[in-house]
Structures are given as C-alpha cells and as structure tokens.
Design a protein around this motif. Structure first.
Motif, short mmCIF file in Angstrom:
data_model
loop_
_atom_site.label_atom_id
_atom_site.label_comp_id
_atom_site.label_asym_id
_atom_site.label_seq_id
_atom_site.Cartn_x
_atom_site.Cartn_y
_atom_site.Cartn_z
N VAL A 80 -5.00 -4.48 -10.47
CA VAL A 80 -4.94 -3.31 -9.60
C VAL A 80 -3.74 -2.46 -9.98
O VAL A 80 -2.69 -2.97 -10.35
CB VAL A 80 -4.88 -3.72 -8.11
CG1 VAL A 80 -3.67 -4.61 -7.81
CG2 VAL A 80 -4.88 -2.49 -7.21
N MET A 81 -3.91 -1.16 -9.89
CA MET A 81 -2.88 -0.21 -10.30
C MET A 81 -2.65 0.79 -9.17
O MET A 81 -3.58 1.44 -8.70
CB MET A 81 -3.36 0.52 -11.56
CG MET A 81 -2.45 1.58 -12.09
SD MET A 81 -3.03 2.17 -13.70
CE MET A 81 -4.63 2.86 -13.28
N GLY A 82 -1.39 0.89 -8.71
CA GLY A 82 -1.03 1.83 -7.67
C GLY A 82 -0.04 2.86 -8.19
O GLY A 82 1.07 2.51 -8.60
N LEU A 83 -0.43 4.12 -8.18
CA LEU A 83 0.39 5.20 -8.72
C LEU A 83 0.92 6.07 -7.60
O LEU A 83 0.16 6.54 -6.76
CB LEU A 83 -0.42 6.07 -9.69
CG LEU A 83 -1.26 5.35 -10.74
CD1 LEU A 83 -2.04 6.36 -11.56
CD2 LEU A 83 -0.37 4.50 -11.63
N SER A 84 2.23 6.28 -7.57
CA SER A 84 2.87 7.18 -6.60
C SER A 84 2.39 6.88 -5.19
O SER A 84 1.98 7.76 -4.44
CB SER A 84 2.57 8.65 -6.96
OG SER A 84 3.05 8.96 -8.24
N THR A 85 2.46 5.61 -4.82
CA THR A 85 1.87 5.18 -3.56
C THR A 85 2.82 4.30 -2.77
O THR A 85 3.96 4.03 -3.18
CB THR A 85 0.53 4.46 -3.82
OG1 THR A 85 -0.20 4.35 -2.59
CG2 THR A 85 0.73 3.09 -4.43
N TYR A 86 2.34 3.86 -1.63
CA TYR A 86 3.09 2.99 -0.73
C TYR A 86 2.10 1.98 -0.17
O TYR A 86 0.89 2.12 -0.36
CB TYR A 86 3.74 3.80 0.39
CG TYR A 86 2.77 4.56 1.26
CD1 TYR A 86 2.47 4.13 2.55
CD2 TYR A 86 2.12 5.71 0.80
CE1 TYR A 86 1.56 4.82 3.35
CE2 TYR A 86 1.23 6.40 1.58
CZ TYR A 86 0.95 5.96 2.86
OH TYR A 86 0.05 6.64 3.65
N CYS A 87 2.61 0.96 0.51
CA CYS A 87 1.68 -0.10 0.90
C CYS A 87 2.14 -0.80 2.17
O CYS A 87 2.79 -1.85 2.11
CB CYS A 87 1.55 -1.10 -0.24
SG CYS A 87 0.15 -2.22 -0.02
N PRO A 88 1.84 -0.23 3.34
CA PRO A 88 2.14 -0.93 4.59
C PRO A 88 1.20 -2.11 4.77
O PRO A 88 0.21 -2.24 4.07
CB PRO A 88 1.87 0.15 5.64
CG PRO A 88 0.84 1.04 5.02
CD PRO A 88 1.16 1.05 3.55
N MET A 89 1.52 -2.96 5.70
CA MET A 89 0.70 -4.12 6.07
C MET A 89 0.52 -5.10 4.92
O MET A 89 -0.49 -5.77 4.81
CB MET A 89 -0.67 -3.67 6.60
CG MET A 89 -0.59 -2.70 7.77
SD MET A 89 -2.22 -2.29 8.48
CE MET A 89 -3.02 -1.47 7.09
N ALA A 90 1.52 -5.20 4.05
CA ALA A 90 1.40 -6.10 2.90
C ALA A 90 1.39 -7.56 3.30
O ALA A 90 1.04 -8.43 2.50
CB ALA A 90 2.55 -5.84 1.92
N GLU A 91 1.74 -7.86 4.56
CA GLU A 91 1.69 -9.24 5.03
C GLU A 91 0.26 -9.78 5.05
O GLU A 91 0.04 -10.99 5.15
CB GLU A 91 2.32 -9.35 6.43
CG GLU A 91 1.55 -8.66 7.54
CD GLU A 91 1.87 -7.17 7.67
OE1 GLU A 91 1.31 -6.53 8.56
OE2 GLU A 91 2.68 -6.66 6.86
N GLN A 92 -0.71 -8.89 4.92
CA GLN A 92 -2.11 -9.32 4.88
C GLN A 92 -2.50 -9.89 3.52
O GLN A 92 -3.57 -10.48 3.38
CB GLN A 92 -3.02 -8.14 5.21
CG GLN A 92 -2.83 -7.55 6.59
CD GLN A 92 -3.73 -6.34 6.83
OE1 GLN A 92 -4.54 -5.98 5.98
NE2 GLN A 92 -3.59 -5.71 7.98
N LEU A 130 0.10 -3.37 -11.25
CA LEU A 130 0.93 -2.34 -11.87
C LEU A 130 1.24 -1.27 -10.83
O LEU A 130 0.34 -0.72 -10.21
CB LEU A 130 0.20 -1.71 -13.06
CG LEU A 130 0.89 -0.54 -13.76
CD1 LEU A 130 2.16 -1.01 -14.46
CD2 LEU A 130 -0.06 0.13 -14.76
N MET A 131 2.53 -0.99 -10.63
CA MET A 131 2.94 0.08 -9.73
C MET A 131 3.86 1.03 -10.49
O MET A 131 4.75 0.59 -11.23
CB MET A 131 3.65 -0.46 -8.48
CG MET A 131 2.75 -1.28 -7.56
SD MET A 131 3.58 -1.82 -6.03
CE MET A 131 3.74 -0.24 -5.16
N MET A 132 3.63 2.34 -10.30
CA MET A 132 4.40 3.37 -10.99
C MET A 132 4.76 4.46 -9.98
O MET A 132 3.96 4.78 -9.10
CB MET A 132 3.58 3.97 -12.14
CG MET A 132 3.20 2.98 -13.22
SD MET A 132 2.05 3.72 -14.40
CE MET A 132 2.51 2.86 -15.91
N HIS A 133 5.96 5.04 -10.16
CA HIS A 133 6.40 6.03 -9.17
C HIS A 133 7.35 7.04 -9.81
O HIS A 133 8.06 6.73 -10.76
CB HIS A 133 7.11 5.33 -8.01
CG HIS A 133 6.89 6.01 -6.70
ND1 HIS A 133 5.82 5.75 -5.89
CD2 HIS A 133 7.61 6.99 -6.07
CE1 HIS A 133 5.88 6.50 -4.81
NE2 HIS A 133 6.95 7.26 -4.89
#
Length: 216
Positions: A137-149, A159-162
């Motif tokens: 999974v690839m997340g670009l210029s993003t955020y991620c609430p509720m990661a405890e799930q 992959l995360m890029m910002h």
C-alpha cells in the motif's frame, strides 16, 4: 446516481499486478492517469492501473460544496474530527474493486493500493484493516487517523511520501500517522520531498522502483 466506471490502463503484455490508485479531494480518476508514463517502468512492466472516481458528496469544510470526495472533511482537525462512517463506506468501495480483480484471476498478493491525500487515507485503511493479504500500500501526501484499528497484515509493504511544505495535510499529521502505524507493528518506508501538496518527478521515479520491487 450510477457510479462512473474507473479509468483503466492495461499493460502491453500479460497482467502481472494491479494497482488501484485513489485520487484526492475534488479531483477524479483522471487526475493520476498522466503519471503512469512518468514512473520509469519498463515496457513489459505488466501492471494494470485502476483509477476509480470518488462519488460526489457535500464537503463540510468547503461550505457544503458538492465535489468528488471519498468522505467528509468537517474541520481542519484532520486527526480527531474524523468521518469514520464515510471512511468505512469508501473502504467497501475499494473492497469491491479488489473482489472484481480476484474474480478475474488476480491473486490478492499481486494487488497494490495507492492513494493521494484523501485517497491515501482510504488506501491505507482499506489495506491495513481489510481481510486481504495484499502486495502493498502506498500513501502519498496523506494522514491516517484511527490507526489503532490496524492489527492484521504485519508484513505488508507500506510506502508513505510527503511534502516538507504541505499546507493542506501538515507534515506533522503525516509523521504522527506514520508513528501510529509503526506502533502497530508495521514497517513503513518513508520519504519526504521539498514540495507542497503535490507529487514531483523524483518521487514518481521512486514510486516506479517501489512498484517493480513488489514481486509475487
């Protein structure tokens, strides 16, 4: 309203992998279509690209304006004022796309989710809370609430890029999201670039390299 079919880019030869790539707020499935030739992939890359369109919904932070959106954004407090129900519905839309690929004979480990901004959040949530053992999974210029799930697929490549100067999704929100995901036991490959809320040429080449490393 009938859902518009995704933008589909097929490879020249046999399909070996599928990338489902979600756009950001106010854009549509055509937004990232032009980046495929910029990824530096070989001619025989074998990757099918699917760019779905978010439904058109009112967005609170934009005065209730109707636009393509995966979920509602209610305020600038991205990490706490969260449209959890909307995120869940959007994830089910992604699950439908995954199921469609599985029915066509694609293995789950050959499917990769990707997304920019809003789309990145949905890509991360769908990949890391869903039942599928995806290829990454690839997340670009993003955020991620509720990661405890996120407690399932510990070995999934992420992959995360910002952008260092992102005025839309603050770098601090992205870094907090990365830390929360890593706290759940995941390994995150993290890159930053001297840019705003966008993508850049150097980044696209890195994405192309990362996709080619996702072997079955």
């Amino acid at each position: 309203m009938k859902q518009e079919p995704p933008v589909l880019i097929e490879p020249q030869g046999k399909v070996q992998k599928t990338v489902i790539w979600l756009h950001g707020l106010g854009a549509d499935g055509h937004d990232f279509e032009p980046v495929v030739p910029q990824l530096g992939l070989p001619e025989d890359h074998g990757i099918r690209f699917i760019f779905p369109h978010a439904p058109i919904n009112p967005v609170t932070i934009n005065g209730g304006m109707q636009m393509h959106s995966w979920y509602d954004i209610r305020s600038e407090d991205l990490m706490n004022d969260v449209d959890a129900a909307g995120i869940r519905v959007a994830c089910y839309r992604v699950f439908e796309l995954i199921e469609n690929q599985l029915k066509q004979g694609m293995a789950a480990e050959d499917i990769i989710l990707a997304g920019f901004s809003q789309g990145g959040l949905i890509a991360l949530h769908a990949a890391l809370s869903g039942q599928y053992e995806l290829g990454g999974v690839m997340g670009l210029s993003t955020y991620c609430p509720m990661a405890e799930q996120f407690y399932l697929h510990r070995k999934m490549p992420i992959l995360m890029m910002h952008g260092l100067y992102d005025p839309v999704v603050p770098l601090a929100s992205a870094e907090a999201s990365r830390a929360a995901i890593e706290k759940g036991g995941y390994q995150v490959e993290w890159h930053t670039y001297p840019m705003a809320h966008q993508v850049c040429a150097e980044q696209l080449l890195k994405i192309g390299e990362w996709l080619q490393q996702r072997e079955a």
